[in-house]
Design a protein around this motif. Structure first.
Motif, PDB file in Angstrom:
ATOM      1  N   PRO A   1       0.992  -1.053  -0.388  1.00 51.24           N
ATOM      2  CA  PRO A   1      -0.136  -0.353   0.069  1.00 51.24           C
ATOM      3  C   PRO A   1       1.120   1.052   0.136  1.00 51.24           C
ATOM      4  O   PRO A   1       2.002   1.609   0.270  1.00 51.24           O
ATOM      5  N   ASP A   2       0.171   2.295  -0.604  1.00 52.40           N
ATOM      6  CA  ASP A   2       0.878   3.814  -0.479  1.00 52.40           C
ATOM      7  C   ASP A   2       0.590   4.519   0.894  1.00 52.40           C
ATOM      8  O   ASP A   2      -0.128   5.420   1.130  1.00 52.40           O
ATOM      9  N   ASN A   3       1.701   4.099   1.745  1.00 55.63           N
ATOM     10  CA  ASN A   3       1.455   4.308   2.429  1.00 55.63           C
ATOM     11  C   ASN A   3       2.935   4.196   4.273  1.00 55.63           C
ATOM     12  O   ASN A   3       3.639   3.353   2.632  1.00 55.63           O
ATOM     13  N   ASP A   4       2.857   4.948   4.942  1.00 58.38           N
ATOM     14  CA  ASP A   4       4.312   5.210   5.213  1.00 58.38           C
ATOM     15  C   ASP A   4       4.791   3.608   5.443  1.00 58.38           C
ATOM     16  O   ASP A   4       6.721   3.955   6.077  1.00 58.38           O
ATOM     17  N   ILE A   5       4.401   3.030   6.597  1.00 60.46           N
ATOM     18  CA  ILE A   5       4.573   1.741   7.504  1.00 60.46           C
ATOM     19  C   ILE A   5       5.471   1.339   6.163  1.00 60.46           C
ATOM     20  O   ILE A   5       6.591   0.322   6.418  1.00 60.46           O
ATOM     21  N   ALA A   6       4.785   0.823   4.473  1.00 62.41           N
ATOM     22  CA  ALA A   6       5.234   0.098   3.902  1.00 62.41           C
ATOM     23  C   ALA A   6       6.469   0.202   3.255  1.00 62.41           C
ATOM     24  O   ALA A   6       7.085   0.005   3.109  1.00 62.41           O
ATOM     25  N   ARG A   7       5.807   2.110   3.061  1.00 56.50           N
ATOM     26  CA  ARG A   7       7.980   2.819   3.330  1.00 56.50           C
ATOM     27  C   ARG A   7       9.063   2.480   3.664  1.00 56.50           C
ATOM     28  O   ARG A   7       9.560   2.316   3.558  1.00 56.50           O
ATOM     29  N   ALA A   8       8.278   2.481   5.083  1.00 61.99           N
ATOM     30  CA  ALA A   8       9.565   1.871   5.772  1.00 61.99           C
ATOM     31  C   ALA A   8       9.886   0.745   5.643  1.00 61.99           C
ATOM     32  O   ALA A   8      11.426   0.521   6.171  1.00 61.99           O
ATOM     33  N   GLY A   9       9.137  -0.290   5.231  1.00 57.46           N
ATOM     34  CA  GLY A   9       9.975  -1.516   5.427  1.00 57.46           C
ATOM     35  C   GLY A   9      10.701  -1.818   3.886  1.00 57.46           C
ATOM     36  O   GLY A   9      11.345  -2.113   4.180  1.00 57.46           O
ATOM     37  N   LEU A  10      10.390  -1.130   2.683  1.00 51.79           N
ATOM     38  CA  LEU A  10      11.023  -1.061   1.189  1.00 51.79           C
ATOM     39  C   LEU A  10      11.828  -0.221   1.695  1.00 51.79           C
ATOM     40  O   LEU A  10      13.359  -0.934   1.584  1.00 51.79           O
ATOM     41  N   MET A  11      12.519   0.525   2.892  1.00 49.11           N
ATOM     42  CA  MET A  11      13.866   1.328   3.236  1.00 49.11           C
ATOM     43  C   MET A  11      14.947  -0.059   4.260  1.00 49.11           C
ATOM     44  O   MET A  11      15.580   0.487   3.828  1.00 49.11           O
TER      45      MET A  11
END
Lengths: 341, 341, 341, 341, 341, 341
Positions: free
Chosen positions: F57-67
């Motif tokens: 999903p397009d949210n900060d939790i997913a982005r933190a995971g990709l980081m």
């Protein structure tokens, strides 16, 4: 200056992390403190030789506490081992409109059951130049008033200066009891420290038109109180009163007055954003002892003490770990908090 | 007062420690919350008997959540087990100019897939005196409007008072959907709680000359809104509106108004230095229920509710763990945050 | 915009949790930072392609640091391995009247012992559109001035814009040394960033009637300083000066001025309640690079940079993790810090 | 099975994180425990209705403790408020050759100063089917033997089964005192639990050729001890003895024997890699009560109790949070510890 | 016994929590250690008066380190302030088949740049009875061999016993350098401690048929090595060799041999389940100094040293915090790790 | 070797600290994992270029995971954004006889609702040399079997090697479903990895006389299973089977077999003391891909894969952060876990 000796209670302080309430916490921070121990730590951090005298049980928790004092440079060589327990207290840190909460568990402790024979004041004050106690110590147990008086008499005999922080604790004794015992003790004191309520509750000395609860004592009111105290105890060289303006549990105004030789000296007032205010009064007493012990004049003495205790409010724990340099920088500077690289 | 029953969502709340952003955190604090559960916890802390009704999956995470409610005294005996997942949300705490951020993951949950047959309201409301829901509950799933209405009809039949916090969540449904469903539900409500935006978004009721975003509603504007709401729903005994002035993510002004029997009562305004503001509205609803359930007059009711929620802002988590005594001390005192020893 | 390359020091930052002093801590938070690395992270978070160039020892600590940069999207492909140690610094976070304290241990590091042959600027700047350094980098070691100048000459040849943050550090070199080296470097710079003291200490450029320590430079004073700098270095396209008003270690005022094409543009002023102010200047430089690299006009450029760095103060660590959307929301909004659900 | 009531001490347990020694810790984990409270928590986790009876001071720390019991499903409705302090103990977790260390501070507590009139056993045992105490409870204070005996007489009158864990603590009383008091109490007990040393120290009953310290009692020795105990107290339905083989502070062997109706039943032996062994005995008692209360035969009863307490050793804290399903899986399975997805 | 003086390096130790690798950690535990400092702490914990001599920079990190030593009773009065940095090292704790990893950053430190004039050995050894150094100290910097030799000559003159732990570190110097310098130093040593590899690498003394890497030296091999060492350095009163059997990073066998007056004495062997093995050798040296300084016979001396260091492996950090009583209990007991209540 | 592409699920992993059970935890460690993502991280740590493909999903939790993946060097450029939620799972770490517990919440996730059009395999596999999936991926959602098959067909067309870990999860699909889908997928696979149960449950292939639950398959049994698999899927170049012997949740035996070209190769067996065993299988697959991709012979390939996964068990989290050098040291050495300085 010569060694400062502190005598009093020594407790384990337990508090939840951050702003958690007791029921929310599954761990607590552990420190070892006590009003006079805090004064010793602060003075030791400022480079003064100090020793702390108390009585603790012979177990690893008490020893861990003494180690912590030793870490901050306080000599604990003459601490007496005996009795059954180390006192403790729980602190729940307040914020904004929610006040901090303190729960004491300090009865039946090793210090509370101490006997006069436990302390040989001749030896304990041998190299000392200054003795500090607070109004908490004589309230701790049956023999404590006697022990304190013996300490003070020895101090007078040996030319050791004596300071006392009134520090009235209503859970330990009544106003009547406090007034009677402290009335005796104060006869041996050179420098008295008190906060807004102590003089009224312990000595029954108020200023006209005072509303202590609201902290609305006027400048004149403080001067009047100090003058009355000095009249009753002519042995007092100086009376210092701290002036806390409680805006909230997070923000306080903080200043102090020193009354000596018939003159009142007010420090600058600080607006403090509080990290931990427990120990604020002790850091003030330490600052005052440092300043007077180093021959600062009255105005610089009260400025030093106020600045020292102002800095304490920005630190976790009861200890004031501010160095002399840090205190001077604040009292002579602008308190703007620029990064020191 | 008799038992208060809350019905609604129950979620795991996850937030990084302190002020870390999501991408900086390698651990998160875990609590179990929900608007109505928070109300129950607050009331239970105030000594009121409460029960929370929801539907959760049959696993150890959900059970850990129910245990937490039980810890704070909320009865969870009638919680329904079934469905696949417990909802959750992530909170990144803001500070200064950086707003807090909330990411919800509350779809397909056990409560969202609940069916009317899951809840036997006759039984659930047996010993209850008060039922509380929020505008979140009917928005959670297909059958939730029906389930809520059934709960409310049963409440009316059994003489159970009903309170509702409008709590509009634009990620759960549109203004149109909310307006249509809540329009039905409000017909059964005795006490309505709303914040500044809810009335406009859900009920389309605004005051003239309003700029809701900026929180610049005037006193008169709030009264006008409340009056219009009461005109549309004559069953409402009282309408309470919270007035948040967002200075920054760290500092807010906070007050509230209670409109009842044609009169508006404004509480004192608090300047709060925020520890955690999530749950602020829920603590207000709980305070109001407590006050009205204990027969406080209108002015003291709104003062109590405002003081209760003011205290909430000084606590971590969504729960308001203030006791009745603490709330009364604040509303009757000066909020100066002196240490309680 | 095209890739931004940062070149400079890279250090392990160690700080006690919360507001503990060094002597109270038994653990420290560990991050990997550096002035130019921070600029890269901020730009990368804003969606700009960035690369950071430095020299680090070949060990797991340095690699952990590079991993952290990579996490935030900064390319570290051309980091040079060699030398003996990674620099580090210790931060003790201040509060209220107690200033933050920084202890550097950055000598003899891999970057400090770098040689010109370590960096092949033709390759390093191949796809770059912008090069950023600070006044710290040439101060780090014997060959660093030469390395920096080579980088800047290559940048000019390849049409790469160059920004420089004066960032004077008195522990690294004297005003004289800084003035001499930076005087050469600034000849190649397009955009200069400085705080209140840098221009005086490095370039000897002051405004009349200035008291830098007290931060009491007038609007006119700032304009005068910028004008003089531009006159001495006519190659400068723009000079940005940050205006920090230190109320205390917890609260600052924050604004900035951009002087370009003979005109001064002042940003809005923010009152910031500080979470961590280290990295504040770097976030400003990053914001400015973003804005100028995206063709914002002068007023929006300085507003963007000021808002970006305002947000940084609300975050732990040196990094500014604010997105473009968050910065725009602040600069175009009211900074009221409402929860974003 | 019907409600199980536990009666006894309730203490705050404080322990450093991990394997830190007391002097190394600046925070401690905080739990609320007690031998009988632990039994209640374990039984409650297994789905049995339980209630815990004790006396605690009226403060937030005690209330936080009761909340924790409530969280795990233990009823605390009839806990008596009064007295001055909650007991506490400090645990330093051992490892390898370093033994765990426990420091008690449990004198002068609310339970130690309890009086018979504090507990109305008719009411307290109204819906109960089982009463559990340990040999710690009568040792706590002057009136405790009397209170315990009154509880047991009431239990007998109301047909409530009674179990007792001998649990000799030499710091609380002497062998003589324990023998005299427990000799009376055991006359009312149905099920007795003891570890290797208790029978010798309290009842003076040993097997021939025993070296208790070394844990080298033979199978025959254990049977002999149990037989003698049953002969002295013919009211005993069953005697269970736990068999701990201490290899080190990290590894133990663990098994148990149940002697009933003249027959001895030995459980399987487990090799446990210890997470926290405090509470191991309590979890055994709980397992035995569960099994006997649910009509398991003697062999399955001792297997269930041994498996339950085996699992306890793999958990932090004093509580055994193993479910019935988990215990059965272990006792009927291979204990291979495969992941349960 | 009289005061033991340790002289050597002093470093900040940083390690991730638990078993996290460096790249996974966002915080590290911070302790202040050093081979000789560890010996002092251990002896001080055993009640021996100790003093640690080193050179550290004049900053708050170094002072925090000295405070930690003072906490554990080590006198640091004569520590020299000067130079630029405190050394540090990073420890990643291994487990099972994954070895622990240590990264040193100990160059250019205050001790490494010390000069002979920094230490006035006449004064430093005034009240001392024993001086301890390790083979690390002379390897730290240009002047360190000279400084060490001066210390040892002074010790001999003043009748101070000297112990030395060979402690070869291949990252600090080559076998040749070590052999040459240590060959001089050992002429002044009374008691030598070495592990399996040191004698081969530094002194070139091996047993026939040895595979040091595999730790497969036979009993006879160890005796042969010790005999050769004593032959080369006839001043040696005793040579002690530690025998570590590395089963894995989690489990080791541990024993030791003392060779004195032509006789070899082997300690009992312990199987240790490791909490933290850094400092294991230092705790052995401390145990040996204690035993020999208190006149234990050879067998009891080596048993005491082995038991002391066995206990160290069960503690976090480099320090051995075992008391004399704890060591005696282990060496005279069964090491079964029963809880001490 | 060329880039390895992993395709599959990506989840937030939440687990209590240490050995706390879910109900005891008030915070959880947060990592971002997934079977194929773990393989990519392990390979990337070994220096192999990797890319992970998933849908979040397009949210900060997913982005933190990709980081976090990016931190460990995994390219996430082609991750697809869309859908509603990131899956998650909760892990309660077991110890001794208490098994670890995993609770999944992975339905309705962004990957589960992916459509074939989301992934353009021509592009995704452009520079790839190897594609890895597990049996979890096709089980995640309606279109996943189709998406996987498309990926594999593209791989075959482009000459990309394909590995598959059977990884049967009974909570995601039945044996029948798994058998049918995996039967198709395996036709495109070059290297198959399976654990003891997978072949039986998914492919219905058993050895004679097998008791899978007890892990008592004989050497011959394993060979028989591998041979049958290869007969059914002649495209398979190699079949690797991991052999876990579960002694307890704290201790396992671990070995593996590689069957290729009609020959079986068994690795050495390791006794592992477990830090965290989640991800053990993934680290094995990664080790095997590395070894086969670098042309190791069969025996060294299986030794490398077994040693790599052996090391994984000593690390927290799902990731294997062992370098090639560390794996080789173990497989060629003695696993004695000596400190690496």
């Amino acid at each position: 200056m010569k060694k400062v000796v502190g005598f009093g209670d020594f407790l384990l302080r337990l508090n939840p992390e951050g702003y958690l309430r007791f029921s929310q916490a599954d761990r607590m921070m552990t420190y070892y403190t006590g009003a006079e121990a805090n004064v010793c730590v602060s003075l030791s951090t400022m480079g003064v030789k100090t020793e702390f005298v108390t009585r603790v049980p012979d177990n690893d928790i008490a020893r861990a506490g003494l180690m912590q004092l030793r870490k901050y440079g306080v000599d604990v060589e003459h601490v007496v081992f005996g009795g059954e327990r180390l006192g403790l207290f729980y602190v729940e840190k307040g914020a904004s409109q929610r006040p901090s909460k303190v729960i004491y568990d300090r009865k039946y402790t090793s210090i509370a059951t101490a006997k006069p024979a436990d302390f040989c004041w001749d030896v304990l004050l041998q190299d000392a130049g200054w003795l500090h106690i607070t109004g908490i110590t004589p309230a701790l147990g049956e023999h404590l008033p006697e022990i304190c008086l013996e300490a003070m008499r020895t101090a007078r005999e040996q030319g050791v200066a004596v300071s006392c922080d009134l520090n009235y604790r209503k859970k330990l004794w009544t106003s009547q009891q406090a007034g009677s015992v402290m009335g005796e003790i104060l006869k041996y004191v050179d420098v008295l420290v008190a906060n807004e309520e102590d003089c009224a509750k312990v000595l029954g000395i108020c200023a006209p038109d005072t509303d202590v609860e609201a902290g609305k004592l006027s400048r004149e009111g403080y001067i009047s109180v100090a003058r009355q105290v000095c009249q009753r105890f002519p042995n007092l060289r100086a009376v210092a009163i701290t002036l806390r303006g409680s805006i909230s549990a997070s923000d306080n105004d903080w200043a102090a007055m020193l009354y000596t030789q018939g003159e009142a000296h007010f420090s600058r007032q600080y607006h403090v954003h509080i990290v931990d205010r427990v120990g604020g009064g002790d850091s003030f007493a330490a600052g005052l002892i440092y300043a007077m012990g180093h021959g600062f004049d009255a105005q610089r003495s009260i400025e030093f003490a106020a600045a020292a205790s102002c800095l304490k409010h920005s630190m976790e724990q009861d200890y004031n770990l501010a160095t002399v340099e840090e205190v001077l920088t604040l009292m002579d500077g602008d308190g703007s908090g620029r990064v020191q690289r």
